[in-house]
Design a protein around this motif. Structure first.
Motif, PDB file in Angstrom:
ATOM      1  N   THR A 152      -0.126   8.513   0.263  1.00 30.30           N
ATOM      2  CA  THR A 152      -0.468   8.759  -1.088  1.00 30.30           C
ATOM      3  C   THR A 152       0.076  10.272  -1.011  1.00 30.30           C
ATOM      4  O   THR A 152      -0.931  11.241  -1.716  1.00 30.30           O
ATOM      5  CB  THR A 152      -2.316   8.746  -0.813  1.00 30.30           C
ATOM      6  OG1 THR A 152      -1.987   9.405   0.758  1.00 30.30           O
ATOM      7  CG2 THR A 152      -2.852   7.663  -0.514  1.00 30.30           C
ATOM      8  N   ASN A 153       0.832  11.058  -0.909  1.00 29.74           N
ATOM      9  CA  ASN A 153       0.849  11.675  -0.962  1.00 29.74           C
ATOM     10  C   ASN A 153       2.495  12.349  -1.106  1.00 29.74           C
ATOM     11  O   ASN A 153       3.496  10.808  -1.385  1.00 29.74           O
ATOM     12  CB  ASN A 153       1.409  12.972  -0.595  1.00 29.74           C
ATOM     13  CG  ASN A 153       2.689  12.815   1.060  1.00 29.74           C
ATOM     14  OD1 ASN A 153       3.651  12.855   0.669  1.00 29.74           O
ATOM     15  ND2 ASN A 153       1.755  12.253   1.968  1.00 29.74           N
TER      16      ASN A 153
ATOM     17  N   GLY B 177       1.516   8.919 -10.845  1.00 29.83           N
ATOM     18  CA  GLY B 177      -0.523   8.634  -9.658  1.00 29.83           C
ATOM     19  C   GLY B 177      -0.755   7.630 -10.793  1.00 29.83           C
ATOM     20  O   GLY B 177      -0.887   6.597 -10.136  1.00 29.83           O
TER      21      GLY B 177
ATOM     22  N   LEU C 142      -2.172   5.573  -8.249  1.00 30.05           N
ATOM     23  CA  LEU C 142      -2.967   6.276  -7.005  1.00 30.05           C
ATOM     24  C   LEU C 142      -3.603   8.122  -7.890  1.00 30.05           C
ATOM     25  O   LEU C 142      -3.256   8.758  -8.233  1.00 30.05           O
ATOM     26  CB  LEU C 142      -1.589   7.252  -6.719  1.00 30.05           C
ATOM     27  CG  LEU C 142      -0.775   5.780  -5.668  1.00 30.05           C
ATOM     28  CD1 LEU C 142       0.561   6.178  -5.391  1.00 30.05           C
ATOM     29  CD2 LEU C 142      -1.521   5.037  -4.751  1.00 30.05           C
TER      30      LEU C 142
ATOM     31  N   LEU D  45      -3.081  11.216  -6.988  1.00 30.74           N
ATOM     32  CA  LEU D  45      -1.403  11.664  -6.085  1.00 30.74           C
ATOM     33  C   LEU D  45      -1.616  13.472  -6.024  1.00 30.74           C
ATOM     34  O   LEU D  45      -1.324  14.231  -7.564  1.00 30.74           O
ATOM     35  CB  LEU D  45      -0.190  11.292  -7.269  1.00 30.74           C
ATOM     36  CG  LEU D  45       1.145  11.093  -6.456  1.00 30.74           C
ATOM     37  CD1 LEU D  45       1.035  11.139  -5.005  1.00 30.74           C
ATOM     38  CD2 LEU D  45       1.374  11.002  -7.926  1.00 30.74           C
TER      39      LEU D  45
ATOM     40  N   THR E  41       0.744  -0.922  -0.267  1.00 28.36           N
ATOM     41  CA  THR E  41       0.004  -0.233   0.502  1.00 28.36           C
ATOM     42  C   THR E  41       0.945   1.267  -0.035  1.00 28.36           C
ATOM     43  O   THR E  41       1.623   1.276   0.278  1.00 28.36           O
ATOM     44  CB  THR E  41      -1.172   0.152   1.313  1.00 28.36           C
ATOM     45  OG1 THR E  41      -0.887  -1.482   1.203  1.00 28.36           O
ATOM     46  CG2 THR E  41      -2.206   0.649   1.691  1.00 28.36           C
TER      47      THR E  41
END
Ligand code: OOG
Ligand code: NI
Length: 468
Positions: free
Chosen positions: A380-381, A458, A463, A466, A377
């Motif tokens: 996310t940044n 991303g 993602l 992103l 996982t």
């Protein structure tokens, strides 16, 4: 950008071919440019052999592929209508006006823009740029000379009839066929060719020249001959040092920032303009002479954000103020020391430049990132992804010019006594009216490229949102 119709040639392809033709023409016209190209190639080869690290960086950003074909040129046009047609001509090759440069503070009566490709994919195919200046006739204070210049310019046509037709065809249809693209390249080249016959008498030339050497250069000839072409080097100090051994005389100092581990913006140096024989219209033979064409080299580094650029401008201004005079042969060593002292305040690692938001970057998913795709996982940044080693970055190369440097290049080739204190200053609105378009903001272009690379990362890592 892909052309609208598949049978049309990609404008980037036309630009790449045109740039090569232009280089071949200039090499034939100015053999010293050929010598400079050889020197630059030798030094670039040396750098790549000695520094696998530099090579790896360039490979990754795609710059290695474009290095040997990378060059910029410069022209000076005389009238608003020439400027607007030049814009349309460059558009056929996918080149748009980027940035506004006011050279009047430096005593040169022109304002300018740079035509170039704007999307990173097109820049990879051909980064060819042309620094294009428009003479500001209103700055000529002698009304008789002003009239002479205006009348002479009004009589000339710098474009061939065929190239004008092909530009219209391109605008109408959105592209050119293979055969028409070939013709376009040959015909467009004519505009930039050197002419040994002037359009004015020797007396008229003298009047124009006495006003400013640049005015004679713009007005006295059939067209806006390319006045230099500039290859890109990986080590400008090496080239500068080795020029004399190849009978090339460099200008006193390298313009731009000092030497650094992580190059920023643009460093430039040139060799002095050549005195060339010309025939004035009242003379049968080439009894006169004109000095305008020269050679230049550049080393390109990271494109800076507004914050980085402000810091650059501050440090450059501080260095210039401390030197108290224009850099020249005598104070060159001192100037280098002063410059290095001030620029020690500019962080010299990509990490600092990145974390302090001083430069623009392109982001890449690392091998580790791809390997982790199915069993991890991700944060996310962007910051966390970088810290975890899933994403890396490389600085975006600066694709534009620098006004103080450009002034230095102009001056070294116009004679240093060409200083004039013009009262009228910057007029971007008028320039754009003449151009027939707004100039693009280069900072927005870098920001867009950076953003697109984040979006790509991303997508690759699934993602969707992103953010930077
Ligand atoms: C243009 C000088 C500016 C540069 O690289 O900054 C320039 C000219 O002399 O017409 O080419
Ligand atoms: Ni230049």
């Amino acid at each position: 950008m892909q052309p609208k119709n598949e049978s049309f040639v990609n404008p980037s392809e036309i630009r790449a071919r045109f740039s090569k033709h232009m280089s071949d023409m200039y090499r034939e016209e100015v053999p010293l440019y050929g010598d400079l190209l050889t020197l630059v190639e030798d030094i670039n080869q040396e750098v790549l052999e000695k520094s696998p690290n530099t090579k790896a960086h360039l490979e990754r950003t795609g710059e290695l592929k474009r290095l040997s074909m990378e060059r910029h040129g410069a022209i000076r046009v005389g009238t608003p209508s020439e400027l607007s047609t030049i814009r349309r001509l460059f558009a056929v090759m996918g080149m748009e006006p980027v940035g506004y440069y006011d050279l009047t503070p430096a005593g040169v009566p022109v304002h300018s823009t740079a035509f170039r490709a704007v999307h990173e994919e097109d820049l990879q195919i051909s980064p060819f740029r042309v620094f294009t200046s428009l003479l500001r006739l209103e700055l000529i204070d002698n009304s008789e000379t002003q009239q002479l210049a205006a009348d002479t310019l009004a009589k000339r046509q710098i474009f061939t009839p065929r190239v004008l037709e092909l530009i219209e065809q391109f605008e109408l249809n959105g592209g050119l066929s293979q055969a028409n693209a070939e013709t376009f390249i040959d015909e467009a080249l004519e505009t930039f060719r050197w002419h040994t016959t002037a359009t004015v008498t020797s007396d008229e030339y003298k009047k124009l020249h006495d006003q400013h050497r640049l005015i004679a250069d713009v007005v006295a000839f059939k067209g806006p001959h390319i006045n230099h072409l500039t290859p890109r080097t990986l080590d400008i100090d090496q080239v500068q040092t080795q020029m004399p051994a190849r009978n090339i005389t460099p200008k006193a100092v390298v313009e731009g920032p000092p030497r650094r581990n992580c190059p920023i913006l643009l460093r430039q140096t040139s060799f002095k303009a050549l005195q060339e024989k010309v025939a004035f219209s009242d003379q049968g033979s080439e009894a006169g002479s004109h000095t305008a064409r020269f050679g230049e080299i550049e080393q390109r580094g990271a494109a800076l954000t507004p914050k980085g650029r402000t810091l650059y401008d501050e440090l450059l201004n501080a260095s210039r103020s401390e030197l108290k005079e224009f850099p020249n042969e005598e104070n060159a060593q001192l100037y280098t020391e002063i410059l290095e002292k001030h620029f020690s305040q500019f962080p010299d690692s990509h990490k600092e430049m990145h974390d302090q938001n001083l430069a623009y970057f392109r982001y890449f998913v690392t091998n580790k990132g791809y390997e982790a795709l199915n069993n991890k996982t991700f944060p996310t940044n962007l910051k966390d992804l970088i810290n975890a080693g899933y994403i890396e970055y490389e600085p975006l190369v600066y694709e534009d010019f620098l006004p103080v440097s450009a002034a230095g290049i102009f001056q070294s080739n116009l004679g240093d006594n060409a200083q004039t204190d013009y009262k009228i200053s910057s007029n971007q609105t008028e320039f754009q009216n003449f151009l027939g378009a707004e100039v693009l903001n280069e900072l927005a272009l870098y920001a867009n490229t950076q953003k697109r690379s984040i979006i790509k990362c991303g997508e690759a890592l699934n993602l969707a949102q992103l953010k930077a």
